[in-house]
Design a protein around this motif. Structure first.
Motif, short mmCIF file in Angstrom:
data_model
loop_
_atom_site.label_atom_id
_atom_site.label_comp_id
_atom_site.label_asym_id
_atom_site.label_seq_id
_atom_site.Cartn_x
_atom_site.Cartn_y
_atom_site.Cartn_z
N HIS A 20 4.96 4.81 -12.73
CA HIS A 20 4.37 3.56 -12.24
C HIS A 20 5.35 2.40 -12.23
N SER A 21 6.48 2.54 -12.93
CA SER A 21 7.40 1.41 -12.94
C SER A 21 8.52 1.55 -11.90
N HIS A 22 8.43 2.57 -11.04
CA HIS A 22 9.43 2.74 -10.00
C HIS A 22 9.41 1.52 -9.09
N PRO A 23 10.58 0.86 -8.89
CA PRO A 23 10.57 -0.41 -8.18
C PRO A 23 10.00 -0.32 -6.76
N THR A 24 10.35 0.73 -6.00
CA THR A 24 9.86 0.77 -4.62
C THR A 24 8.35 1.00 -4.61
N ARG A 25 7.87 1.77 -5.60
CA ARG A 25 6.42 2.02 -5.66
C ARG A 25 5.66 0.73 -5.98
N GLN A 26 6.25 -0.07 -6.84
CA GLN A 26 5.57 -1.32 -7.19
C GLN A 26 5.58 -2.30 -6.02
N ALA A 27 6.65 -2.25 -5.24
CA ALA A 27 6.81 -3.25 -4.20
C ALA A 27 5.88 -3.03 -3.02
N VAL A 28 5.45 -1.76 -2.79
CA VAL A 28 4.67 -1.48 -1.59
C VAL A 28 3.22 -1.92 -1.77
N LEU A 29 2.86 -3.00 -1.09
CA LEU A 29 1.50 -3.52 -1.24
C LEU A 29 0.74 -3.51 0.08
N THR A 30 1.42 -3.11 1.13
CA THR A 30 0.74 -3.14 2.42
C THR A 30 0.77 -1.76 3.06
N LEU A 31 -0.25 -1.54 3.89
CA LEU A 31 -0.35 -0.25 4.56
C LEU A 31 0.85 -0.01 5.47
N LYS A 32 1.21 -1.06 6.23
CA LYS A 32 2.29 -0.84 7.20
C LYS A 32 3.63 -0.54 6.50
N ASP A 33 3.83 -1.11 5.32
CA ASP A 33 5.06 -0.79 4.59
C ASP A 33 5.00 0.60 3.99
N ALA A 34 3.83 0.94 3.44
CA ALA A 34 3.70 2.25 2.81
C ALA A 34 3.98 3.38 3.81
N TYR A 35 3.62 3.14 5.07
CA TYR A 35 3.76 4.20 6.09
C TYR A 35 4.86 3.92 7.10
N LYS A 36 5.76 2.98 6.76
CA LYS A 36 6.72 2.56 7.79
C LYS A 36 7.65 3.68 8.26
N ASN A 37 7.89 4.65 7.42
CA ASN A 37 8.74 5.77 7.86
C ASN A 37 7.92 6.94 8.39
N ALA A 38 6.61 6.74 8.51
CA ALA A 38 5.75 7.85 8.93
C ALA A 38 5.13 7.58 10.30
N PHE A 39 4.27 6.59 10.38
CA PHE A 39 3.60 6.28 11.65
C PHE A 39 3.09 4.84 11.63
N LEU A 40 2.70 4.36 12.81
CA LEU A 40 2.12 3.02 12.91
C LEU A 40 0.75 3.01 12.24
N ILE A 41 0.39 1.85 11.71
CA ILE A 41 -0.94 1.69 11.12
C ILE A 41 -1.66 0.59 11.91
N GLY A 42 -2.74 0.98 12.58
CA GLY A 42 -3.42 0.03 13.47
C GLY A 42 -4.85 -0.26 13.05
N THR A 43 -5.40 -1.28 13.71
CA THR A 43 -6.82 -1.58 13.53
C THR A 43 -7.39 -2.13 14.83
N ALA A 44 -8.70 -1.96 14.98
CA ALA A 44 -9.39 -2.58 16.11
C ALA A 44 -9.73 -4.01 15.72
N ILE A 45 -9.56 -4.94 16.68
CA ILE A 45 -9.87 -6.34 16.38
C ILE A 45 -10.75 -6.95 17.47
N ASN A 46 -11.39 -8.08 17.14
CA ASN A 46 -12.30 -8.74 18.09
C ASN A 46 -11.84 -10.19 18.31
N PRO A 47 -12.47 -10.91 19.24
CA PRO A 47 -11.99 -12.26 19.58
C PRO A 47 -11.97 -13.24 18.40
N SER A 48 -12.89 -13.11 17.44
CA SER A 48 -12.86 -14.10 16.35
C SER A 48 -11.66 -13.87 15.43
#
Ligand code: GLA
Length: 383
Positions: A20-48
């Motif tokens: 749990h104290s591995h620096p890169t593991r601690q630093a990854v807090l976002t989906l897009k970073d966690a999967y940046k070497n794997a695939f895009l991470i998308g979502t559907a969005i609306n006008p608001s």
């Protein structure tokens, strides 16, 4: 001095710092970073979300995702509800938002029988279009919409949901009006390649994990390829549940589509935690039903109106972890995973297949707090 002891201790123990104290593991807090070497991470969005009226959700989108799909604003019924009546503003704003934030922009969707106005299928005399008239309607629509955003949208869902579970074409309004499914699909992809030349072109559908449908989609892709028509990818809509589909079928479909030499994407991912009113229900929006008048049955079908019990929350997190383990292990074949929305409150699953229930299919809750499922997804690549 303390540091010296630490270095010495590391040396003696082979430097096995706790995981749990591995620096890169601690630093990854976002989906897009966690999967940046794997695939895009998308979502559907609306006008608001696009406008920032819903600023809190917009912040989550910009922080966590690198790809966006419009929930509704590019569909025919919104963009061209009547002859010569166009409503481009929400779609223009969506594309501008994606560009401004350097997101991968998906256009959704050019050819779909749902949310497509009836006038698309009738001529000036109010009679059903001839095949030639229908081809011309298709061409004009793709020219108008895909052409407008050419060079700005990165990938288009060209055709949505024309294949049945048995692999045959569904007799949708578009298929019937064009005479047959192969004709529809080949014209649609030809026109899309013509009017959106530098855009990836996809086929998108639900139940793509079913063997019959898988075979039908593979046949369709190969038919297009044999005619020299470009298709770049298949979107496997992930409107799934806690217990279905099984791992083997998901993997078999990813492998089969990738085997055709096209990109594979998981699109429209959400995990339904509520009981199905009927086993035959698919993700076809036409199958939505109202709530039961019988109070006991109504309660049975909508059991978590106040909150999601902890054990189901845990099942959901485990299911998401299992799904992302499959995706991550197939990352050489997957280009993207897109969720159908950000938080539970905005999900279509609150109204499908039964209208007006309280469902919990996404990674953020109604108060916009990340759920255990979020953490579960985030931690898959590090395991
Ligand atoms: C289908 C469509 C989406 C959306 C969902 C349900 O999967 O492709 O655009 O309408 O149904 O909301």
């Amino acid at each position: 001095m303390k540091l010296l002891y630490f270095i010495l201790a590391c040396f003696l123990t082979g430097c096995t710092a706790p995981k749990h104290s591995h620096p890169t593991r601690q630093a990854v807090l976002t989906l897009k970073d966690a999967y940046k070497n794997a695939f895009l991470i998308g979502t559907a969005i609306n006008p608001s979300i696009v406008s920032g009226d819903n600023q809190a959700v917009q912040e989550i989108v910009l922080k966590q995702f690198n790809c966006i799909t419009p929930e509704n604003v590019m569909k025919a019924a919104v963009i061209n509800p009547q002859p010569n009546v166009f409503n481009f503003k929400p779609a223009d704003d969506f594309v501008a938002f994606g560009e401004q934030h350097h997101l991968f922009i998906i256009g959704h969707t050019l050819v779909w029988h749902n949310q497509c106005p009836a006038w698309f299928f009738t001529n000036a005399d109010g009679k059903p279009n001839s095949k030639q008239e229908q081809i011309e309607r298709l061409r004009q629509h793709i020219q108008t919409v895909a052409g407008r955003y050419a060079g700005r949208v990165n990938g288009w869902d060209v055709v949505n949901e024309v294949i049945d579970d048995d692999g045959n074409y569904r007799q949708t309004s578009w298929v019937k009006a064009m005479g047959d499914g192969d004709t529809l699909v080949s014209y649609a992809f030809r026109f899309a390649a013509q009017y959106a030349p530098n855009t990836e072109l996809y086929y998108n559908d639900f139940n793509t994990w079913k063997p019959g449908k898988r075979a039908g989609i593979v046949r369709m892709i190969k038919t297009l390829q044999q005619q020299g028509i470009r298709i770049d990818g298949v979107g496997m809509q992930g409107h799934w549940g806690l217990t279905y589909p099984d791992k083997e079928n998901i993997e078999a479909s990813i492998d089969a589509f990738a085997g055709c030499g096209v990109k594979v994407m998981i699109t429209e991912l959400d995990v339904d935690v509520l009981p199905k009113p009927d086993e035959r229900i698919t993700a076809d929006p036409a199958m939505a039903v109202g709530q039961s008048q019988d109070t006991a049955r109504k309660a049975l079908l909508d059991p978590y109106r106040q909150e999601l019990p902890e054990n189901v929350q845990a099942q959901l997190a485990k299911r998401y972890a299992d799904l992302f383990s499959i995706f991550y292990s197939r990352r050489d074949k997957l280009a993207r995973v897109t969720f159908w929305g950000v938080h539970d409150g905005m999900s279509w699953k609150n109204n499908f297949p039964v209208r007006g229930r309280t469902n919990y299919p996404l990674l953020w809750d109604r108060q916009l707090q990340p759920k255990p499922a979020f953490k579960a997804v985030l931690s898959v690549p590090a395991q």
